[in-house]
Design a protein around this motif. Structure first.
Motif, PDB file in Angstrom:
ATOM      1  N   THR A 292       7.562  17.322  30.107  1.00  0.00           N
ATOM      2  CA  THR A 292       7.484  16.245  31.104  1.00  0.00           C
ATOM      3  C   THR A 292       6.738  16.700  32.348  1.00  0.00           C
ATOM      4  O   THR A 292       5.861  15.981  32.865  1.00  0.00           O
ATOM      5  CB  THR A 292       8.904  15.769  31.492  1.00  0.00           C
ATOM      6  N   TYR A 293       7.066  17.881  32.837  1.00  0.00           N
ATOM      7  CA  TYR A 293       6.413  18.379  34.050  1.00  0.00           C
ATOM      8  C   TYR A 293       4.931  18.625  33.799  1.00  0.00           C
ATOM      9  O   TYR A 293       4.083  18.281  34.636  1.00  0.00           O
ATOM     10  CB  TYR A 293       7.097  19.673  34.512  1.00  0.00           C
ATOM     11  N   PHE A 294       4.595  19.205  32.652  1.00  0.00           N
ATOM     12  CA  PHE A 294       3.197  19.497  32.353  1.00  0.00           C
ATOM     13  C   PHE A 294       2.386  18.207  32.236  1.00  0.00           C
ATOM     14  O   PHE A 294       1.241  18.141  32.705  1.00  0.00           O
ATOM     15  CB  PHE A 294       3.087  20.298  31.063  1.00  0.00           C
ATOM     16  N   ALA A 295       2.944  17.191  31.614  1.00  0.00           N
ATOM     17  CA  ALA A 295       2.233  15.913  31.494  1.00  0.00           C
ATOM     18  C   ALA A 295       1.938  15.337  32.869  1.00  0.00           C
ATOM     19  O   ALA A 295       0.850  14.799  33.126  1.00  0.00           O
ATOM     20  CB  ALA A 295       3.059  14.931  30.669  1.00  0.00           C
ATOM     21  N   THR A 296       2.898  15.466  33.782  1.00  0.00           N
ATOM     22  CA  THR A 296       2.703  14.984  35.151  1.00  0.00           C
ATOM     23  C   THR A 296       1.601  15.767  35.853  1.00  0.00           C
ATOM     24  O   THR A 296       0.720  15.190  36.507  1.00  0.00           O
ATOM     25  CB  THR A 296       4.015  15.106  35.944  1.00  0.00           C
ATOM     26  N   VAL A 297       1.652  17.086  35.734  1.00  0.00           N
ATOM     27  CA  VAL A 297       0.642  17.941  36.352  1.00  0.00           C
ATOM     28  C   VAL A 297      -0.730  17.689  35.738  1.00  0.00           C
ATOM     29  O   VAL A 297      -1.758  17.771  36.414  1.00  0.00           O
ATOM     30  CB  VAL A 297       1.047  19.424  36.213  1.00  0.00           C
ATOM     31  N   LYS A 298      -0.749  17.381  34.444  1.00  0.00           N
ATOM     32  CA  LYS A 298      -2.020  17.102  33.763  1.00  0.00           C
ATOM     33  C   LYS A 298      -2.704  15.885  34.372  1.00  0.00           C
ATOM     34  O   LYS A 298      -3.928  15.853  34.526  1.00  0.00           O
ATOM     35  CB  LYS A 298      -1.774  16.872  32.273  1.00  0.00           C
ATOM     36  N   LEU A 299      -1.919  14.886  34.733  1.00  0.00           N
ATOM     37  CA  LEU A 299      -2.500  13.724  35.412  1.00  0.00           C
ATOM     38  C   LEU A 299      -3.017  14.121  36.793  1.00  0.00           C
ATOM     39  O   LEU A 299      -4.076  13.669  37.224  1.00  0.00           O
ATOM     40  CB  LEU A 299      -1.454  12.616  35.553  1.00  0.00           C
ATOM     41  N   LYS A 357       2.458   5.823  36.299  1.00  0.00           N
ATOM     42  CA  LYS A 357       3.548   5.525  35.366  1.00  0.00           C
ATOM     43  C   LYS A 357       3.044   5.026  34.015  1.00  0.00           C
ATOM     44  O   LYS A 357       3.499   5.512  32.966  1.00  0.00           O
ATOM     45  CB  LYS A 357       4.524   4.517  35.982  1.00  0.00           C
ATOM     46  N   PRO A 358       2.120   4.055  33.977  1.00  0.00           N
ATOM     47  CA  PRO A 358       1.593   3.646  32.668  1.00  0.00           C
ATOM     48  C   PRO A 358       0.945   4.796  31.899  1.00  0.00           C
ATOM     49  O   PRO A 358       1.069   4.871  30.666  1.00  0.00           O
ATOM     50  CB  PRO A 358       0.558   2.570  33.025  1.00  0.00           C
ATOM     51  N   LEU A 359       0.270   5.688  32.622  1.00  0.00           N
ATOM     52  CA  LEU A 359      -0.355   6.820  31.951  1.00  0.00           C
ATOM     53  C   LEU A 359       0.680   7.767  31.363  1.00  0.00           C
ATOM     54  O   LEU A 359       0.514   8.281  30.247  1.00  0.00           O
ATOM     55  CB  LEU A 359      -1.266   7.572  32.934  1.00  0.00           C
ATOM     56  N   LEU A 360       1.766   8.004  32.091  1.00  0.00           N
ATOM     57  CA  LEU A 360       2.819   8.876  31.576  1.00  0.00           C
ATOM     58  C   LEU A 360       3.528   8.250  30.377  1.00  0.00           C
ATOM     59  O   LEU A 360       3.956   8.964  29.461  1.00  0.00           O
ATOM     60  CB  LEU A 360       3.832   9.181  32.681  1.00  0.00           C
ATOM     61  N   LEU A 361       3.636   6.937  30.372  1.00  0.00           N
ATOM     62  CA  LEU A 361       4.274   6.258  29.241  1.00  0.00           C
ATOM     63  C   LEU A 361       3.480   6.430  27.954  1.00  0.00           C
ATOM     64  O   LEU A 361       4.033   6.298  26.850  1.00  0.00           O
ATOM     65  CB  LEU A 361       4.453   4.776  29.555  1.00  0.00           C
ATOM     66  N   LEU A 362       2.188   6.739  28.078  1.00  0.00           N
ATOM     67  CA  LEU A 362       1.387   6.996  26.879  1.00  0.00           C
ATOM     68  C   LEU A 362       1.910   8.211  26.112  1.00  0.00           C
ATOM     69  O   LEU A 362       1.834   8.263  24.887  1.00  0.00           O
ATOM     70  CB  LEU A 362      -0.077   7.225  27.268  1.00  0.00           C
ATOM     71  N   ALA A 368       8.082   9.255  31.420  1.00  0.00           N
ATOM     72  CA  ALA A 368       8.021   8.480  32.665  1.00  0.00           C
ATOM     73  C   ALA A 368       8.904   9.078  33.753  1.00  0.00           C
ATOM     74  O   ALA A 368       8.756   8.751  34.935  1.00  0.00           O
ATOM     75  CB  ALA A 368       8.432   7.034  32.400  1.00  0.00           C
ATOM     76  N   ASP A 369       9.811   9.973  33.377  1.00  0.00           N
ATOM     77  CA  ASP A 369      10.655  10.641  34.379  1.00  0.00           C
ATOM     78  C   ASP A 369       9.819  11.465  35.354  1.00  0.00           C
ATOM     79  O   ASP A 369      10.299  11.800  36.450  1.00  0.00           O
ATOM     80  CB  ASP A 369      11.663  11.568  33.684  1.00  0.00           C
ATOM     81  N   GLY A 370       8.583  11.775  34.980  1.00  0.00           N
ATOM     82  CA  GLY A 370       7.727  12.579  35.846  1.00  0.00           C
ATOM     83  C   GLY A 370       7.011  11.780  36.921  1.00  0.00           C
ATOM     84  O   GLY A 370       6.413  12.376  37.831  1.00  0.00           O
ATOM     85  N   ALA A 428      12.153  17.899  40.438  1.00  0.00           N
ATOM     86  CA  ALA A 428      11.817  17.527  41.822  1.00  0.00           C
ATOM     87  C   ALA A 428      11.727  18.773  42.699  1.00  0.00           C
ATOM     88  O   ALA A 428      10.874  18.863  43.591  1.00  0.00           O
ATOM     89  CB  ALA A 428      12.853  16.553  42.378  1.00  0.00           C
ATOM     90  N   GLY A 429      12.580  19.737  42.455  1.00  0.00           N
ATOM     91  CA  GLY A 429      12.527  20.992  43.191  1.00  0.00           C
ATOM     92  C   GLY A 429      11.238  21.748  42.925  1.00  0.00           C
ATOM     93  O   GLY A 429      10.627  22.304  43.850  1.00  0.00           O
ATOM     94  N   ALA A 430      10.798  21.746  41.674  1.00  0.00           N
ATOM     95  CA  ALA A 430       9.533  22.403  41.332  1.00  0.00           C
ATOM     96  C   ALA A 430       8.362  21.720  42.019  1.00  0.00           C
ATOM     97  O   ALA A 430       7.446  22.380  42.533  1.00  0.00           O
ATOM     98  CB  ALA A 430       9.330  22.393  39.816  1.00  0.00           C
TER      99      ALA A 430
END
Length: 471
Positions: A292-299, A357-362, A368-370, A428-430
């Protein structure tokens, strides 16, 4: 032969509109025909930015497919292993992949062709030799410590070490090509060809019936990396034969290593800083949280790419201006690169927050938690963009040691905050630890550039007097 934008406008547009657009069209012509003072650097930055955008789209598609096929847990394993391998491969160059950008223009300007041949040869051999040793040591260490490591990480890590030499070679070739402003040759293999090949190979394995595990993904990435780096090696060698003919090599390893080592510390700390959050999440949390965190950082990398693109075009120009000893020109160019970095980064950050958010849902519903993390991380990225590639300026100015200290302190701040905040606040801390570290990094770099070089490298610093006269 390129058609002039000014002439095309005069011919095809109404006179009033053509006159209104003329100042912008003149700048466009100057950018592409090289008559503008910083045209070469801008062209390289523009090419690099375009490549990074395409790469981001490819990476997004491939990572979405990987996450869908593999599931959150296996995908998280692959992410942690591959990030670790890429970090080790980059660090194993010990700064030669960047110092070559500094030495090649110098040796060409002074026609020291034997030194040029020497640095080109040494940088590649050194990277390959050292990373091969590190790969054997790393694989052996994982094997003998396998009882102290989560079992699902052991096989992917041992296999992943096979890729270290080619990652290091690719980074060295990237720097070698950038030393001649060959942006396409430098960036296309790593950022476009390699991810496409990885996806293609993984797709073939998936269609053939192989289980979509982390091991399968790592093997796909290894095959793609070897193919890409070897082809890039052939292309770079061919193009340099047109620049310098074969002949004797002057090996000045001690001198090169003395310059490369501080750069290694700078870029090593920076690279660790860029990826420390993923590693720290992997240290304290399960693979699904890493995913989850990596997907967020990837965006978020979509915004980071602006900085990397400007850096790709600016490094060689910084080195050239240092040799001319024209402080006003260097100061103005530094201010320009800060503006080139900040405004596109800000625009992309806003777009990313809207579409995040739509991108993370992919990737899957659980990813989407990210999305809330993006709002925290964007603050740090935009702050970092406000000072442009300041560390690159320090490196080219011979201030590698102080720059390394800045990144060392920033990395320590990041790790300490992660140790405190991740167990208490999770992802969130990270995100907060990373954002705060990037703000700290930006402020410290700007102050360092001002104190060491008497240059105000900040997007809102204004233009120099010399530049205003030119305008």
């Amino acid at each position: 032969m390129r058609i002039s934008a000014v002439k095309a406008a005069d011919r095809f547009l109404p006179d009033k509109l053509s006159k209104q657009l003329r100042p912008w069209l003149v700048r466009l012509d100057q950018l592409f025909d090289g008559s503008m003072e910083h045209a070469a650097a801008q062209r390289v930055s523009l090419i690099a930015f375009s490549i990074r955008i395409i790469s981001a789209a490819i990476a997004l598609v491939s990572q979405v497919i990987f996450a869908r096929w593999m599931g959150q847990f296996e995908y998280g394993i692959f992410v942690l292993v591959w990030v670790t391998v890429v970090i080790l491969g980059n660090l194993s160059c010990l700064g030669f992949q960047t110092s070559v950008i500094r030495f090649v223009p110098e040796y060409l300007e002074h026609r020291q062709l034997d030194h040029l041949r020497g640095i080109l040869f040494t940088s590649k051999i050194f990277a390959l030799g050292l990373t091969t040793c590190i790969a054997f040591i790393g694989a052996a260490a994982v094997y003998f410590l396998r009882d102290a490591i989560e079992s699902y990480y052991v096989a992917p890590f041992i296999i992943g070490f096979i890729c270290l030499p080619m990652i290091a070679l690719g980074d060295t070739l990237d720097g070698t090509a950038r030393s001649r402003s060959w942006a396409l040759v430098a960036l296309t293999p790593t950022y476009i060809i390699r991810p496409i090949l990885t996806l293609v190979i993984m797709t073939i394995a998936h269609v053939a019936g192989f289980a979509p595990t982390a091991v399968a993904a790592v093997i796909s990435a290894i095959i793609a990396t070897y193919m890409t780096s070897l082809v890039q090696l052939a292309i770079v060698n061919h193009r340099f034969r047109e620049v310098v003919s074969p002949g004797p090599k002057a090996i000045r390893f001690g001198e090169w290593f003395a310059v490369s080592l501080p750069i290694f510390l700078v870029e090593g700390f920076f690279f660790l800083l860029t990826n420390a959050d993923v590693l720290m999440v992997g240290r304290y949390m399960d693979p699904d949280k890493v995913a989850t965190y990596f997907a967020t950082v990837k965006l978020l990398a979509l915004v980071h790419f602006v900085y990397f693109s400007v850096k790709a075009g600016a490094a060689q120009r910084y080195a050239e201006l240092m040799h001319t000893h024209d402080h006003d020109q260097l100061s103005q160019f530094a201010s320009d690169t800060a503006r080139w970095t900040f405004w596109p980064s800000l625009a992309m950050a806003i777009i990313l927050l809207i579409l995040g958010k739509p991108l993370l849902l992919l990737f899957g519903a659980q990813f989407a938690d990210g999305y809330p993390l993006l709002f925290i991380l964007v603050i740090g990225v935009v702050a970092r963009a406000s000072v442009g590639p300041a560390e690159s300026l320090l490196n080219m100015a011979g201030e590698q040691k102080i720059c390394a200290m800045v990144y060392a302190v920033t990395l320590i701040v990041n790790i300490c905050l992660s140790i405190v905040l991740i167990p208490a606040y999770g992802l969130a801390g990270a995100a907060f630890a990373t954002a705060f570290s990037m703000v700290f990094e930006a402020v410290t770099l700007a102050l360092t550039v001002y104190n060491r070089l008497n240059i105000t490298m900040f997007v809102f610093a204004g233009r120099t007097g010399a530049a205003k006269e030119e305008v």
